[in-house]
Design a protein around this motif. Structure first.
Motif, PDB file in Angstrom:
ATOM      1  N   ILE A  75      52.864 -34.933 -40.542  1.00  0.00           N
ATOM      2  CA  ILE A  75      53.007 -36.026 -41.504  1.00  0.00           C
ATOM      3  C   ILE A  75      54.468 -36.466 -41.648  1.00  0.00           C
ATOM      4  CG2 ILE A  75      53.172 -34.522 -43.541  1.00  0.00           C
ATOM      5  CD1 ILE A  75      51.385 -36.741 -44.961  1.00  0.00           C
ATOM      6  N   THR A  76      55.382 -35.621 -41.291  1.00  0.00           N
ATOM      7  CA  THR A  76      56.819 -35.909 -41.382  1.00  0.00           C
ATOM      8  C   THR A  76      57.349 -36.714 -40.198  1.00  0.00           C
ATOM      9  OG1 THR A  76      57.086 -33.701 -40.457  1.00  0.00           O
ATOM     10  CG2 THR A  76      57.414 -33.934 -42.829  1.00  0.00           C
ATOM     11  N   TYR A  77      56.551 -36.876 -39.154  1.00  0.00           N
ATOM     12  CA  TYR A  77      57.061 -37.458 -37.902  1.00  0.00           C
ATOM     13  C   TYR A  77      57.562 -38.890 -38.064  1.00  0.00           C
ATOM     14  CZ  TYR A  77      57.735 -37.728 -32.914  1.00  0.00           C
ATOM     15  OH  TYR A  77      58.304 -37.829 -31.678  1.00  0.00           O
ATOM     16  N   ASP A  78      56.771 -39.746 -38.683  1.00  0.00           N
ATOM     17  CA  ASP A  78      57.188 -41.153 -38.792  1.00  0.00           C
ATOM     18  C   ASP A  78      58.415 -41.319 -39.682  1.00  0.00           C
ATOM     19  OD1 ASP A  78      55.312 -42.121 -37.012  1.00  0.00           O
ATOM     20  OD2 ASP A  78      53.853 -42.635 -38.563  1.00  0.00           O
ATOM     21  N   LEU A  79      58.511 -40.511 -40.716  1.00  0.00           N
ATOM     22  CA  LEU A  79      59.707 -40.588 -41.565  1.00  0.00           C
ATOM     23  C   LEU A  79      60.943 -40.168 -40.775  1.00  0.00           C
ATOM     24  CD1 LEU A  79      60.878 -41.207 -44.347  1.00  0.00           C
ATOM     25  CD2 LEU A  79      60.451 -38.803 -44.958  1.00  0.00           C
ATOM     26  N   VAL A  80      60.816 -39.131 -39.968  1.00  0.00           N
ATOM     27  CA  VAL A  80      61.933 -38.708 -39.112  1.00  0.00           C
ATOM     28  C   VAL A  80      62.285 -39.832 -38.135  1.00  0.00           C
ATOM     29  CG1 VAL A  80      62.584 -37.119 -37.246  1.00  0.00           C
ATOM     30  CG2 VAL A  80      61.572 -36.225 -39.360  1.00  0.00           C
ATOM     31  N   SER A  81      61.280 -40.454 -37.540  1.00  0.00           N
ATOM     32  CA  SER A  81      61.528 -41.562 -36.601  1.00  0.00           C
ATOM     33  C   SER A  81      62.283 -42.700 -37.267  1.00  0.00           C
ATOM     34  CB  SER A  81      60.207 -42.099 -36.045  1.00  0.00           C
ATOM     35  OG  SER A  81      59.526 -41.127 -35.320  1.00  0.00           O
ATOM     36  N   LEU A  82      61.953 -42.971 -38.507  1.00  0.00           N
ATOM     37  CA  LEU A  82      62.577 -44.082 -39.230  1.00  0.00           C
ATOM     38  C   LEU A  82      64.000 -43.755 -39.675  1.00  0.00           C
ATOM     39  CD1 LEU A  82      62.100 -46.927 -40.419  1.00  0.00           C
ATOM     40  CD2 LEU A  82      61.259 -45.798 -42.479  1.00  0.00           C
ATOM     41  N   LEU A  83      64.201 -42.557 -40.217  1.00  0.00           N
ATOM     42  CA  LEU A  83      65.500 -42.231 -40.806  1.00  0.00           C
ATOM     43  C   LEU A  83      66.519 -41.680 -39.810  1.00  0.00           C
ATOM     44  CD1 LEU A  83      64.411 -40.710 -44.230  1.00  0.00           C
ATOM     45  CD2 LEU A  83      65.233 -43.030 -43.730  1.00  0.00           C
ATOM     46  N   TRP A  84      66.063 -41.078 -38.727  1.00  0.00           N
ATOM     47  CA  TRP A  84      66.960 -40.561 -37.686  1.00  0.00           C
ATOM     48  C   TRP A  84      66.592 -41.274 -36.394  1.00  0.00           C
ATOM     49  CZ3 TRP A  84      64.940 -37.523 -41.576  1.00  0.00           C
ATOM     50  CH2 TRP A  84      65.879 -36.973 -42.444  1.00  0.00           C
ATOM     51  N   ASP A  85      66.855 -42.566 -36.385  1.00  0.00           N
ATOM     52  CA  ASP A  85      66.402 -43.509 -35.372  1.00  0.00           C
ATOM     53  C   ASP A  85      67.200 -43.415 -34.075  1.00  0.00           C
ATOM     54  OD1 ASP A  85      65.071 -45.832 -34.336  1.00  0.00           O
ATOM     55  OD2 ASP A  85      66.796 -47.040 -34.924  1.00  0.00           O
ATOM     56  N   SER A  86      66.607 -43.978 -33.035  1.00  0.00           N
ATOM     57  CA  SER A  86      67.242 -44.024 -31.724  1.00  0.00           C
ATOM     58  C   SER A  86      68.491 -44.894 -31.693  1.00  0.00           C
ATOM     59  CB  SER A  86      66.263 -44.590 -30.692  1.00  0.00           C
ATOM     60  OG  SER A  86      65.054 -43.897 -30.723  1.00  0.00           O
ATOM     61  N   PHE A  87      68.492 -45.978 -32.442  1.00  0.00           N
ATOM     62  CA  PHE A  87      69.562 -46.950 -32.303  1.00  0.00           C
ATOM     63  C   PHE A  87      70.286 -47.273 -33.609  1.00  0.00           C
ATOM     64  CE2 PHE A  87      66.298 -47.720 -29.085  1.00  0.00           C
ATOM     65  CZ  PHE A  87      67.048 -47.499 -27.939  1.00  0.00           C
ATOM     66  N   HIS A  88      69.882 -46.663 -34.713  1.00  0.00           N
ATOM     67  CA  HIS A  88      70.526 -46.886 -36.010  1.00  0.00           C
ATOM     68  C   HIS A  88      70.863 -45.536 -36.632  1.00  0.00           C
ATOM     69  CE1 HIS A  88      68.049 -50.507 -35.440  1.00  0.00           C
ATOM     70  NE2 HIS A  88      68.968 -51.123 -36.138  1.00  0.00           N
ATOM     71  N   CYS A  89      72.018 -45.430 -37.216  1.00  0.00           N
ATOM     72  CA  CYS A  89      72.397 -44.216 -37.958  1.00  0.00           C
ATOM     73  C   CYS A  89      72.553 -44.578 -39.426  1.00  0.00           C
ATOM     74  CB  CYS A  89      73.727 -43.651 -37.445  1.00  0.00           C
ATOM     75  SG  CYS A  89      73.595 -42.805 -35.887  1.00  0.00           S
TER      76      CYS A  89
END
Length: 164
Positions: free
Chosen positions: A49-63
């Motif tokens: 359940i934490t995966y999408d939040l991690v994807s959003l907050l620790w993104d590939s191209f945004h810090c």
């Protein structure tokens, strides 16, 4: 090894359907600003359940900065609790779930970006690996069980520095 421990911890997190690429580049806000559309459903699977939040907050191209990410984590967790979603009952336990999810996702992304850069010739992805290596290094130093992974990441960082 570290990878087995990460896998064990990920299995303990409640699994739901996740997008797996839920990031700013795949979100579109409507013209009136009242709705958000999600693009690119090619990877929707069952995962922590934490995966999408991690994807959003620790993104590939945004810090995002740490205070902002922690504010968003608290907001997400509070909202999820209020809606009855299967998140841990304490913020500390939720943050621990995020920790293990971050490790797993960042390792996965480094592998994908390496493949895209090396096999497919998309060299811009190789430049993005450093961001994930830094994400991992900032996470692994907090946990003694991850020291072998920390040492490996530090060696990779030194090797990449020598190449530049």
């Amino acid at each position: 090894m570290c990878f087995n421990l990460i896998t064990e911890k990920i299995q303990l997190i409640e699994h739901v359907f996740v997008h797996r690429d839920f990031r700013p580049g795949n979100l579109v806000i409507s013209r009136d600003g009242k709705a958000i559309a999600v693009l690119d459903f090619q990877d929707a699977v069952k995962g922590p359940i934490t995966y999408d939040l991690v994807s959003l907050l620790w993104d590939s191209f945004h810090c995002w900065d740490e205070p902002f990410t922690q504010q968003m984590v608290r907001l997400y967790w509070t909202t999820a609790i209020g809606k009855g979603l299967p998140v841990p009952s304490t913020l500390a336990a939720f943050n621990l779930s995020l920790y293990w999810t971050r490790l797993q996702r960042h390792i996965r992304v480094i592998g994908i970006f390496a493949r895209l850069g090396i096999r497919d010739g998309k060299l811009r992805y190789l430049q993005e690996i450093e961001r994930f290596n830094n994400y991992l290094l900032s996470s692994t130093v907090r946990n003694d069980s991850m020291q072998p992974l920390t040492r490996l990441l530090q060696q990779i960082t030194l090797s990449n520095s020598a190449l530049h």
